[in-house]
Motif scaffolding. Structure first.
Motif, PDB file in Angstrom:
ATOM      1  N   SER A  18       0.825  -1.169   0.000  1.00 59.93           N
ATOM      2  CA  SER A  18       0.000   0.000   0.000  1.00 59.93           C
ATOM      3  C   SER A  18       0.869   1.232   0.000  1.00 59.93           C
ATOM      4  O   SER A  18       1.962   1.229   0.475  1.00 59.93           O
ATOM      5  CB  SER A  18      -0.873   0.026   1.227  1.00 59.93           C
ATOM      6  OG  SER A  18      -1.452  -1.216   1.395  1.00 59.93           O
ATOM      7  N   LEU A  44      -8.274  -2.680  -8.412  1.00 57.78           N
ATOM      8  CA  LEU A  44      -7.947  -1.496  -7.628  1.00 57.78           C
ATOM      9  C   LEU A  44      -9.254  -0.819  -7.214  1.00 57.78           C
ATOM     10  O   LEU A  44     -10.031  -0.390  -8.070  1.00 57.78           O
ATOM     11  CB  LEU A  44      -7.080  -0.545  -8.447  1.00 57.78           C
ATOM     12  CG  LEU A  44      -6.550   0.720  -7.761  1.00 57.78           C
ATOM     13  CD1 LEU A  44      -5.308   1.249  -8.504  1.00 57.78           C
ATOM     14  CD2 LEU A  44      -7.596   1.830  -7.683  1.00 57.78           C
ATOM     15  N   CYS A  45      -9.504  -0.758  -5.917  1.00 50.41           N
ATOM     16  CA  CYS A  45     -10.673  -0.058  -5.379  1.00 50.41           C
ATOM     17  C   CYS A  45     -10.167   1.253  -4.785  1.00 50.41           C
ATOM     18  O   CYS A  45      -9.173   1.258  -4.063  1.00 50.41           O
ATOM     19  CB  CYS A  45     -11.348  -0.890  -4.281  1.00 50.41           C
ATOM     20  SG  CYS A  45     -11.877  -2.534  -4.808  1.00 50.41           S
ATOM     21  N   TYR A  46     -10.806   2.350  -5.117  1.00 51.74           N
ATOM     22  CA  TYR A  46     -10.306   3.630  -4.624  1.00 51.74           C
ATOM     23  C   TYR A  46     -11.416   4.478  -4.024  1.00 51.74           C
ATOM     24  O   TYR A  46     -12.598   4.322  -4.344  1.00 51.74           O
ATOM     25  CB  TYR A  46      -9.620   4.416  -5.747  1.00 51.74           C
ATOM     26  CG  TYR A  46     -10.591   5.013  -6.749  1.00 51.74           C
ATOM     27  CD1 TYR A  46     -11.160   6.280  -6.538  1.00 51.74           C
ATOM     28  CD2 TYR A  46     -10.958   4.323  -7.895  1.00 51.74           C
ATOM     29  CE1 TYR A  46     -12.053   6.830  -7.445  1.00 51.74           C
ATOM     30  CE2 TYR A  46     -11.856   4.853  -8.803  1.00 51.74           C
ATOM     31  CZ  TYR A  46     -12.395   6.118  -8.568  1.00 51.74           C
ATOM     32  OH  TYR A  46     -13.307   6.644  -9.459  1.00 51.74           O
ATOM     33  N   GLU A  96      -3.455   0.901 -12.171  1.00 52.31           N
ATOM     34  CA  GLU A  96      -2.902   2.140 -11.621  1.00 52.31           C
ATOM     35  C   GLU A  96      -2.864   3.252 -12.658  1.00 52.31           C
ATOM     36  O   GLU A  96      -3.146   4.409 -12.366  1.00 52.31           O
ATOM     37  CB  GLU A  96      -1.482   1.897 -11.089  1.00 52.31           C
ATOM     38  CG  GLU A  96      -1.392   0.872  -9.991  1.00 52.31           C
ATOM     39  CD  GLU A  96      -1.154  -0.516 -10.529  1.00 52.31           C
ATOM     40  OE1 GLU A  96      -0.446  -1.290  -9.861  1.00 52.31           O
ATOM     41  OE2 GLU A  96      -1.657  -0.820 -11.626  1.00 52.31           O
ATOM     42  N   LEU A 150      -6.219   4.703 -13.109  1.00 48.04           N
ATOM     43  CA  LEU A 150      -6.595   5.597 -12.011  1.00 48.04           C
ATOM     44  C   LEU A 150      -5.954   6.967 -12.205  1.00 48.04           C
ATOM     45  O   LEU A 150      -6.603   8.005 -12.059  1.00 48.04           O
ATOM     46  CB  LEU A 150      -6.142   5.021 -10.671  1.00 48.04           C
ATOM     47  CG  LEU A 150      -6.353   5.962  -9.472  1.00 48.04           C
ATOM     48  CD1 LEU A 150      -7.840   6.222  -9.245  1.00 48.04           C
ATOM     49  CD2 LEU A 150      -5.714   5.373  -8.214  1.00 48.04           C
ATOM     50  N   THR A 191      -7.274   7.082  -1.529  1.00 48.28           N
ATOM     51  CA  THR A 191      -6.885   5.823  -0.889  1.00 48.28           C
ATOM     52  C   THR A 191      -7.212   4.669  -1.828  1.00 48.28           C
ATOM     53  O   THR A 191      -8.329   4.577  -2.332  1.00 48.28           O
ATOM     54  CB  THR A 191      -7.633   5.625   0.440  1.00 48.28           C
ATOM     55  OG1 THR A 191      -7.351   6.721   1.316  1.00 48.28           O
ATOM     56  CG2 THR A 191      -7.200   4.332   1.117  1.00 48.28           C
ATOM     57  N   CYS A 192      -6.213   3.819  -2.066  1.00 52.46           N
ATOM     58  CA  CYS A 192      -6.399   2.689  -2.982  1.00 52.46           C
ATOM     59  C   CYS A 192      -6.169   1.360  -2.272  1.00 52.46           C
ATOM     60  O   CYS A 192      -5.281   1.237  -1.423  1.00 52.46           O
ATOM     61  CB  CYS A 192      -5.409   2.782  -4.141  1.00 52.46           C
ATOM     62  SG  CYS A 192      -5.579   4.269  -5.136  1.00 52.46           S
ATOM     63  N   LEU A 230      -5.378  -2.451  -3.428  1.00 58.85           N
ATOM     64  CA  LEU A 230      -4.943  -3.189  -4.608  1.00 58.85           C
ATOM     65  C   LEU A 230      -4.791  -4.671  -4.324  1.00 58.85           C
ATOM     66  O   LEU A 230      -4.322  -5.071  -3.252  1.00 58.85           O
ATOM     67  CB  LEU A 230      -3.596  -2.656  -5.083  1.00 58.85           C
ATOM     68  CG  LEU A 230      -3.560  -1.194  -5.528  1.00 58.85           C
ATOM     69  CD1 LEU A 230      -2.322  -0.508  -4.996  1.00 58.85           C
ATOM     70  CD2 LEU A 230      -3.596  -1.123  -7.031  1.00 58.85           C
ATOM     71  N   LEU A 247      -1.672   3.706  -0.629  1.00 63.18           N
ATOM     72  CA  LEU A 247      -1.870   2.418  -1.294  1.00 63.18           C
ATOM     73  C   LEU A 247      -1.786   1.275  -0.284  1.00 63.18           C
ATOM     74  O   LEU A 247      -0.819   1.166   0.462  1.00 63.18           O
ATOM     75  CB  LEU A 247      -0.814   2.212  -2.386  1.00 63.18           C
ATOM     76  CG  LEU A 247      -0.791   3.256  -3.497  1.00 63.18           C
ATOM     77  CD1 LEU A 247       0.239   2.881  -4.551  1.00 63.18           C
ATOM     78  CD2 LEU A 247      -2.158   3.407  -4.128  1.00 63.18           C
TER      79      LEU A 247
END
Length: 285
Positions: free
Chosen positions: A8, A117-119, A163, A166, A184-185, A187, A213
């Motif tokens: 992260s 990837l959730c952001y 990435e 994003l 905030t990601c 992964l 991350l």
């Protein structure tokens, strides 16, 4: 980034360009999910440059200084996929990952052939330039074949890794450089070397955006360690996902049908193993 590895990061950014590192597939057009392999090599895609705590959640500081989300309910707004996008289901007017897709890709003792990837974006106020429907989302790497087709039709500047996608999306927002934005990601794989380098460049050119991350596992191909150290020196804050982050993602980005998050056997051990390795890598930064 490609598919393999997890770490992260929190990165300070100004408008620019960038991309993550070790193992997550890059990004495609703004908020379009796609798939990619996790083989030893990956097509590198560079993109032009341009960028609230997570909605429904707040961040806390961990002993290592990494801001981790508190366990508060939320919901995710994912991205529509083009072609073979991620397996996301439309529920209550929003795209969410189904339970199996989340577990298959984020379970740290698995080695899925793709990156998710959730952001979440923490913005200063509603008029800060971040579209209301884009302050949360889910992105996935694009399949090499789909990428080839897109390149043939649109030229070579098509992002492939999650990435990259994003960063491209952030660059499309009309952000106020006088304000501060926090992204905030979460992964499924940490960034690959190329993604880390692109993201580093993005951070150097953007000082009004910070990026954290959290990765489920580490992508360990190529010069992934150099990429992560470079990313940290650029201002990124990286950490491995723990039960807290997995539960937060389950609440915010998964159509769980009211089912609580169930930690899998060995979760704590896997998180500790990857965390120790990441800390060892970053000591030299």
């Amino acid at each position: 980034m490609e598919d393999m590895g997890g770490a992260s990061v929190q990165v300070q950014v100004r408008r620019g360009l960038g991309q993550l590192a070790p193992g997550s597939p890059g990004q495609a057009p703004p908020l379009l999910a796609a798939e990619g392999g996790s083989g030893p090599t990956k097509p590198r895609q560079l993109m032009p440059s341009r960028p609230r705590a997570p909605g429904g959640s707040s961040l806390t500081s961990s002993p290592t200084g990494v801001r981790r989300p508190r366990r508060t309910p939320g919901h995710g707004i994912a991205v529509k996929s083009r072609g073979e996008g991620p397996r996301v289901s439309l529920h209550a007017g929003q795209h969410l990952l189904d339970e199996d897709t989340f577990t298959e890709n984020f379970r740290s003792d698995n080695r899925p052939p793709r990156t998710y990837l959730c952001y979440e974006v923490e913005r200063p106020d509603r008029g800060s330039g971040v579209p209301l429907d884009q302050d949360k989302g889910i992105l996935r790497n694009k399949k090499p074949f789909l990428l080839f087709c897109a390149q043939s039709a649109q030229g070579p500047e098509v992002p492939c890794h999650a990435e990259s996608r994003l960063l491209e999306q952030i660059q499309s927002w009309d952000l106020d450089p006088k304000l501060h934005y926090s992204v905030t990601c979460f992964l499924s794989w940490s960034p690959c070397t190329d993604c880390a380098q692109d993201m580093t460049q993005f951070l150097k050119e953007s000082s009004h955006v910070s990026l954290s991350l959290f990765a489920s596992r580490l992508y360990t191909r190529g010069h992934y360690d150099q990429g992560l150290r470079t990313l940290k020196r650029a201002g990124a804050s990286m950490a491995i996902m723990t039960s807290r982050e997995f539960e937060h993602c389950w609440t915010a980005f998964v159509h769980h049908k009211g089912n609580p998050f169930q930690p899998w056997p060995g979760l704590a051990m896997e998180s500790r193993k990857f965390s120790e390795k990441l800390q060892h890598i970053l000591r030299g930064a």
